[in-house]
Design a protein around this motif. Structure first.
Motif, PDB file in Angstrom:
ATOM      1  N   VAL A   1      25.891  49.345  41.476  1.00 14.94           N
ATOM      2  CA  VAL A   1      27.214  48.763  41.273  1.00 14.94           C
ATOM      3  C   VAL A   1      27.470  47.866  42.466  1.00 14.94           C
ATOM      4  O   VAL A   1      27.495  48.300  43.585  1.00 14.94           O
ATOM      5  CB  VAL A   1      28.298  49.860  41.208  1.00 14.94           C
ATOM      6  N   GLY A   2      27.648  46.624  42.238  1.00 11.28           N
ATOM      7  CA  GLY A   2      27.831  45.740  43.385  1.00 11.28           C
ATOM      8  C   GLY A   2      28.515  44.476  43.004  1.00 11.28           C
ATOM      9  O   GLY A   2      29.545  44.495  42.347  1.00 11.28           O
ATOM     10  N   VAL A   3      27.927  43.383  43.375  1.00 13.34           N
ATOM     11  CA  VAL A   3      28.579  42.087  43.261  1.00 13.34           C
ATOM     12  C   VAL A   3      28.979  41.735  41.830  1.00 13.34           C
ATOM     13  O   VAL A   3      30.009  41.117  41.612  1.00 13.34           O
ATOM     14  CB  VAL A   3      27.686  40.982  43.829  1.00 13.34           C
ATOM     15  N   ASP A   4      28.172  42.135  40.865  1.00 11.20           N
ATOM     16  CA  ASP A   4      28.470  41.729  39.504  1.00 11.20           C
ATOM     17  C   ASP A   4      29.619  42.502  38.889  1.00 11.20           C
ATOM     18  O   ASP A   4      30.163  42.115  37.873  1.00 11.20           O
ATOM     19  CB  ASP A   4      27.222  41.889  38.627  1.00 11.20           C
ATOM     20  N   SER A   5      29.954  43.650  39.483  1.00 14.80           N
ATOM     21  CA  SER A   5      30.970  44.477  38.859  1.00 14.80           C
ATOM     22  C   SER A   5      32.364  44.242  39.441  1.00 14.80           C
ATOM     23  O   SER A   5      33.280  44.986  39.155  1.00 14.80           O
ATOM     24  CB  SER A   5      30.589  45.947  39.008  1.00 14.80           C
ATOM     25  N   ILE A   6      32.507  43.217  40.271  1.00 16.76           N
ATOM     26  CA  ILE A   6      33.821  42.968  40.861  1.00 16.76           C
ATOM     27  C   ILE A   6      34.726  42.301  39.828  1.00 16.76           C
ATOM     28  O   ILE A   6      34.414  41.267  39.274  1.00 16.76           O
ATOM     29  CB  ILE A   6      33.704  42.101  42.130  1.00 16.76           C
ATOM     30  N   VAL A   7      35.846  42.946  39.612  1.00 12.19           N
ATOM     31  CA  VAL A   7      36.815  42.434  38.649  1.00 12.19           C
ATOM     32  C   VAL A   7      37.542  41.243  39.274  1.00 12.19           C
ATOM     33  O   VAL A   7      37.969  41.295  40.418  1.00 12.19           O
ATOM     34  CB  VAL A   7      37.840  43.544  38.321  1.00 12.19           C
ATOM     35  N   ARG A   8      37.641  40.159  38.520  1.00  9.53           N
ATOM     36  CA  ARG A   8      38.341  38.972  39.018  1.00  9.53           C
ATOM     37  C   ARG A   8      39.524  38.735  38.105  1.00  9.53           C
ATOM     38  O   ARG A   8      39.365  38.544  36.903  1.00  9.53           O
ATOM     39  CB  ARG A   8      37.380  37.776  38.982  1.00  9.53           C
ATOM     40  N   ILE A   9      40.706  38.748  38.666  1.00  5.39           N
ATOM     41  CA  ILE A   9      41.886  38.633  37.816  1.00  5.39           C
ATOM     42  C   ILE A   9      42.969  37.814  38.518  1.00  5.39           C
ATOM     43  O   ILE A   9      43.029  37.788  39.742  1.00  5.39           O
ATOM     44  CB  ILE A   9      42.378  40.048  37.408  1.00  5.39           C
TER      45      ILE A   9
END
Lengths: 273, 367
Positions: free
Chosen positions: B52-60
């Motif tokens: 779990v790392g960079v790709d799983s960061i939620v951007r909102i």
């Protein structure tokens, strides 16, 4: 609506975010709030009780005013009313904010935790000083009426009493604030501290050095006459007595220790309010 | 809702690479947003060995990243409060939804520096929040708790706290008056807070958070205890703040409250982000599944018989005082039930849906 990457343009007046400015501001605002509080008036009324009683004695009985002043300071103010005032103001320095859940508002201001705590403590100490020094001055005034001595002869005694009360107010308030920061509860712990350290320890030779009361008595120029005499004879040839400055030094060290440790603890405190 | 992938270059300097940038004119608002295609990211627990790392960061939110949350966790003893959350929040209103005990308040306390993260960190404007006092010059927080200096008047309370934001007495007084005006409390500003109603207390809390004109605002359950008029005002105010380009993060456990403010949401449950994206799209997905509506009226069986001919009704199940109706077309059914009861003279005592609330979304997202 704004464009996507544009930062909001918000106009507001200039402000100073320096720690000393914000710390002093918190001190003055909190002092004003505390001095107007009902509990302060209640405490001042309690502190003035000996003054009223002294006035009765001076008016209706033939007493030596300065002797009455000295005895009241030694047996009422230093051992009882002074710790009571500190318990009133020192303990709640932070605990009231935590229990009232208003600490959230304060910790969301742009002042460091250390500044916040020190400003609140300084405010509590200031109120404690006002609430204890004014009644002592009033007591002195009343006792002067009943004394035939010239004012000049009595001033050293007043100075010593005021010094002891001031040092006591600072030290006790710092200690009770320290207990509050450490345990988030003050009244019961404060009473336990008072009974164990200021009543029991203060009556035991050598151990008495741990109590604030011993050093306040030193500053005020009182001897260790209220201790259990047989214990003295078991351990010492004669009661321990020091110069006034030694009392100031030790009380100052105690206050400094309490302030430094509680500031360090407060900096890392988390608030689950 | 714009979906982006985040390139992690250290939590203090979050850089974002937009994949599908969207202009502000495309910002979803109310029903308009529901008609636009929107992306919904449903987050399931990582499989064993999956990083779990960079790709799983939620951007909102829109625009630049204002609040960055990185691998944030918090424990209450053995109980986890917030579990490895990573979020990038931009400008505009973002709703934080979750049932009671989901970890919303803990997350907000971590984001506002009340709690120290067990792991990870939170930055606001690239500054760590924990023990970084200067961050709070740009931050406003409306806490959930009903706590005040009760002896003060509303005006004194707001002025007092605004002065502690570094403003002079005159400026603080003026800013406080402005904020009090914004929450429509000017007439009651000189009354003591202890005399305030629940709604007024809520509004004065909002005023203290607004007075110093922060660019980042956190609202923890801001509508609790407010009357319908006050509720409308607060909702409008929050939307206005978002439109001004401020970052407004609002927590609630009531779906329609958040829906009235924004369509950008983060859903959390058991301390984890379970979904993020467009609220209306999530609801559409739910609407594709049968809804169960509970109806209570004076003649349940007769009323139920009226509903059976409709094609969308798949099942009717009677209970002690009413009945449950399962429908494939909830919107039509919601309109039909009160209409039929009125037309046929039934006394409709209750019409509730277990599916039209947050729990339903969670049942859908977290099987």
């Amino acid at each position: 609506m704004m464009s996507t990457s544009e930062a909001p343009k918000i106009e507001r007046p200039p402000r100073s975010l320096s720690s000393p400015t914000l710390g002093l501001r918190l001190l003055s605002l909190d002092f004003g709030r505390q001095i107007r509080a009902r509990k302060t008036l209640t405490l001042v009324a309690i502190q003035l009780l000996p003054v009223v009683i002294a006035a009765v004695f001076v008016i209706w009985r033939d007493v030596d005013g300065m002797n009455l002043f000295r005895n009241t300071i030694e047996h009422v103010y230093i051992p009882l009313l002074l710790p009571l005032a500190a318990l009133f103001f020192g303990g709640p320095t932070i605990v009231n904010e935590i229990e009232g859940r208003t600490i959230t508002y304060l910790t969301l201001r742009p002042l460091s935790r250390a500044t916040l705590f020190l400003a609140k403590l300084a405010s509590s100490i200031s109120v404690a000083l006002v609430a204890t020094l004014l009644p002592v001055l009033a007591l002195f005034g009343v006792c002067m009426i009943g004394s035939g001595d010239p004012l000049g002869d009595s001033l050293p005694m007043l100075g010593a009493a005021l010094g002891a009360v001031a040092v006591g107010a600072i030290t006790y308030t710092a200690i009770f604030a320290f207990l509050g920061v450490l345990f988030s509860a003050t009244l019961l712990l404060g009473i336990v501290y008072f009974v164990v350290v200021e009543l029991v320890f203060a009556a035991i030779p050598i151990i008495e050095l741990l109590s604030v009361k011993f050093h306040l008595r030193t500053i005020a120029g009182f001897t260790s006459s209220d201790r259990a005499g047989f214990l003295d004879r078991l351990i010492l040839e004669e009661p321990l007595n020091f110069e006034w400055w030694f009392g100031v030094l030790i009380a100052g060290l105690m206050a400094s220790f309490a302030i430094i440790v509680s500031t360090l603890v407060f900096r890392q405190r988390q608030f689950h309010v | 809702m714009s979906t982006t992938k985040t390139t992690e270059s250290g939590p203090d300097t979050p850089e974002t690479t937009p994949v599908e940038p969207k202009s502000s004119s495309e910002e979803p608002e109310g029903s308009k947003a529901s008609k636009e295609p929107a992306k919904v990211s449903v987050q399931n627990d990582p499989k064993e060995g999956e990083q779990v790392g960079v790709d799983s960061i939620v951007r909102i939110g829109r625009g630049k990243t204002v609040v960055a949350v990185r691998r944030l966790s918090y424990w209450y003893g053995q109980v986890i409060g917030v579990n490895d959350i990573s979020l990038d929040i931009g400008q505009g209103v973002v709703g934080l939804l979750g049932p009671n005990g989901a970890g919303k308040s803990t997350l907000l306390k971590l984001m506002t520096g009340q709690l120290r993260p067990a792991t990870g960190m939170v930055t606001v404007n690239n500054q760590r929040v924990w023990n970084s006092s200067k961050t709070f010059a740009e931050l406003g927080f409306v806490p959930e708790q009903d706590a005040f200096y009760e002896e003060m008047t509303g005006r004194q309370f707001v002025t007092h706290l605004t002065r502690l934001q570094g403003f002079s007495a005159d400026d603080a007084t003026e800013l406080a008056a402005e904020a009090i005006e914004t929450v429509s409390l000017t007439e009651q500003a000189d009354r003591r807070i202890r005399e305030y109603s629940k709604g007024m207390r809520q509004r004065i809390k909002i005023a203290q958070a607004l007075a110093h004109k922060p660019t980042v605002l956190f609202f923890d359950e801001p509508l609790s205890g407010t009357d319908p008029v006050g509720r409308r005002r607060i909702i409008d105010l929050i939307r206005e703040l978002g439109d001004e380009g401020r970052t407004v993060f609002v927590s609630s456990h009531i779906l329609h409250e958040v829906q009235a403010m924004t369509s950008d949401i983060v859903l959390i449950n058991r301390g984890k982000v379970v979904a993020d994206g467009n609220l209306f799209r999530i609801r559409e997905l739910i609407d594709e599944h049968p809804h169960r509506i509970y109806v209570e009226c004076d003649k349940s069986r007769e009323f139920a018989a009226l509903l059976t001919p409709f094609e969308d009704i798949s099942e009717i199940q009677f209970s002690e005082r009413g009945f449950f109706v399962s429908t494939d077309d909830p919107d039509a059914c919601y309109g039909r039930i009160p209409r039929l009861s009125l037309e046929h003279g039934f006394k409709l005592q209750a019409m509730t849906s277990q599916d039209n609330n947050l729990s339903a979304i969670f049942r859908f997202l977290v099987p």
